[in-house]
Write a protein that holds these residues in place. Structure first.
Motif, mmCIF file in Angstrom:
data_model
loop_
_atom_site.group_PDB
_atom_site.id
_atom_site.type_symbol
_atom_site.label_atom_id
_atom_site.label_comp_id
_atom_site.label_asym_id
_atom_site.label_seq_id
_atom_site.Cartn_x
_atom_site.Cartn_y
_atom_site.Cartn_z
ATOM 1 N N TYR A 87 0.851 -1.198 0.000
ATOM 2 C CA TYR A 87 0.000 0.000 0.000
ATOM 3 C C TYR A 87 0.880 1.240 0.000
ATOM 4 O O TYR A 87 1.617 1.470 0.958
ATOM 5 C CB TYR A 87 -0.881 -0.030 1.245
ATOM 6 C CG TYR A 87 -1.665 1.214 1.550
ATOM 7 C CD1 TYR A 87 -2.328 1.936 0.545
ATOM 8 C CD2 TYR A 87 -1.783 1.670 2.865
ATOM 9 C CE1 TYR A 87 -3.072 3.069 0.856
ATOM 10 C CE2 TYR A 87 -2.519 2.793 3.186
ATOM 11 C CZ TYR A 87 -3.157 3.490 2.174
ATOM 12 O OH TYR A 87 -3.886 4.612 2.479
ATOM 13 N N LEU A 90 -6.721 0.508 6.065
ATOM 14 C CA LEU A 90 -5.283 0.243 6.199
ATOM 15 C C LEU A 90 -4.629 1.324 7.046
ATOM 16 O O LEU A 90 -3.830 1.026 7.938
ATOM 17 C CB LEU A 90 -4.627 0.162 4.819
ATOM 18 C CG LEU A 90 -4.989 -1.068 3.983
ATOM 19 C CD1 LEU A 90 -4.394 -0.961 2.585
ATOM 20 C CD2 LEU A 90 -4.511 -2.349 4.659
ATOM 21 N N THR A 138 -5.394 -5.763 6.547
ATOM 22 C CA THR A 138 -4.079 -5.823 5.909
ATOM 23 C C THR A 138 -4.279 -5.862 4.394
ATOM 24 O O THR A 138 -5.365 -6.211 3.892
ATOM 25 C CB THR A 138 -3.289 -7.080 6.340
ATOM 26 O OG1 THR A 138 -3.936 -8.244 5.804
ATOM 27 C CG2 THR A 138 -3.200 -7.186 7.856
ATOM 28 N N TRP A 146 0.501 -7.566 8.595
ATOM 29 C CA TRP A 146 0.885 -6.151 8.701
ATOM 30 C C TRP A 146 2.302 -6.034 9.249
ATOM 31 O O TRP A 146 2.960 -5.021 9.043
ATOM 32 C CB TRP A 146 -0.107 -5.388 9.595
ATOM 33 C CG TRP A 146 -0.161 -5.884 11.010
ATOM 34 C CD1 TRP A 146 -0.966 -6.857 11.506
ATOM 35 C CD2 TRP A 146 0.655 -5.445 12.107
ATOM 36 N NE1 TRP A 146 -0.716 -7.063 12.837
ATOM 37 C CE2 TRP A 146 0.270 -6.201 13.231
ATOM 38 C CE3 TRP A 146 1.664 -4.481 12.247
ATOM 39 C CZ2 TRP A 146 0.877 -6.035 14.483
ATOM 40 C CZ3 TRP A 146 2.255 -4.306 13.480
ATOM 41 C CH2 TRP A 146 1.856 -5.082 14.580
ATOM 42 N N GLU A 179 4.481 -5.324 6.376
ATOM 43 C CA GLU A 179 4.033 -4.360 5.368
ATOM 44 C C GLU A 179 5.008 -3.169 5.316
ATOM 45 O O GLU A 179 5.980 -3.091 6.081
ATOM 46 C CB GLU A 179 2.609 -3.887 5.687
ATOM 47 C CG GLU A 179 1.550 -4.953 5.399
ATOM 48 C CD GLU A 179 0.124 -4.457 5.630
ATOM 49 O OE1 GLU A 179 -0.052 -3.358 6.230
ATOM 50 O OE2 GLU A 179 -0.822 -5.167 5.227
#
Ligand SMILES: NC(=O)c1ccc[n+]([C@@H]2O[C@H](COP(=O)([O-])OP(=O)(O)OC[C@H]3O[C@@H](n4cnc5c(N)ncnc54)[C@H](OP(=O)(O)O)[C@@H]3O)[C@@H](O)[C@H]2O)c1
Length: 219
Positions: free
Chosen positions: A97, A108, A114, A189, A192
């Motif tokens: 993202y 998010l 996630t 996450w 991420e």
């Protein structure tokens, strides 16, 4: 024979990551079916470079052709990923993202979901495994080493299905990387964007500490 026993990898997205994973795939004996948003004819150069094991197709055709399918598109495009032809398949999600590119996604931003949970919800009859999201595209073809090499780079993966994670771990190993199970899609996450385990070179021993050091915004 490939390590996974599979023969064809489909690609929804054929940019930096799709192209690099396809290079690894053909180097390890897979056929690849590449797709993008602009049409198969725009993939002639890439497919030419990849050689006889590669062909270009529409996203739906690539999804149907793959024994396993990689989704590697800007996150803003994830709802365009074809659903029906991916039914029953393992789908590898490399997506991240970037609000600057993808627009703001409050769920998010606020830590309520996630990236890979969103793709799984879009593909309810597929099995999503998050992998290859935290490695720079260029490193995919340069940083891998044979299993057992000292200091071998490792990559985390996450998913809700043990068998699917084992399959993707086998693929990671074949492509030159140790795999570390980082838990479920809801847990993903932890690797991420901007987390300690994001886009840094780590060994398998180092990954758990990086995952444990992750922190999350709360909405
Ligand atoms: N670059 C990296 O080092 C890196 C590392 C890890 C993870 N990632 C993540 O992995 C994903 C892909 O990154 P990338 O760098 O490979 O991006 P990229 O170079 O911009 O390539 C994106 C690909 O997705 C295709 N695409 C866009 N919309 C589509 C749609 N609706 N249907 C089918 N294909 C579509 C594009 O096709 P067209 O060109 O025809 O639009 C292009 O082939 C992103 O989420 C990114 O954040 C990137």
């Amino acid at each position: 024979m490939t390590s996974t026993g599979l023969s064809t990898i489909g690609f929804i997205g054929s940019g930096n990551i799709g192209g690099q994973l396809a290079r690894l795939a053909v180097a390890h004996g897979y056929s690849v079916v590449m797709s993008n948003s602009r049409g198969p004819e725009t993939l002639a150069d890439l497919v030419g470079e990849l050689g006889p094991g590669a062909r270009a197709a529409t996203p739906a055709e690539a999804a149907a052709a793959g024994d396993v399918v990689v989704v590697t598109v800007p996150l803003k495009a994830y709802e365009a990923v074809p659903v029906a032809p991916l039914s029953g398949k393992v789908v590898i999600d490399t997506n991240n993202y970037y609000f600057e590119r993808d627009g703001r996604i409050p769920a998010l931003d606020e830590g309520r979901t996630t990236v890979s949970t969103m793709l799984q919800e879009h593909l309810p009859s597929s099995t999503v495994v998050k992998a290859f999201n935290n490695v720079m595209a260029a490193d995919l073809t340069t940083a891998g080493t044979p299993a057992g090499s000292a200091g071998r780079r490792a990559l985390p993966l996450a998913g809700d299905d043990v068998e699917a994670k084992t399959l993707v771990a086998t693929l990671l190993d074949e492509f030159g990387f140790d795999a570390v199970d980082a838990g479920s899609l809801e847990d993903s996450w932890r690797f991420e964007r901007d987390q300690p385990a994001y886009v840094v070179s780590m060994t398998a021993d180092e990954i758990p500490g990086k995952l444990a050091a992750a922190t999350r915004a709360r909405g």
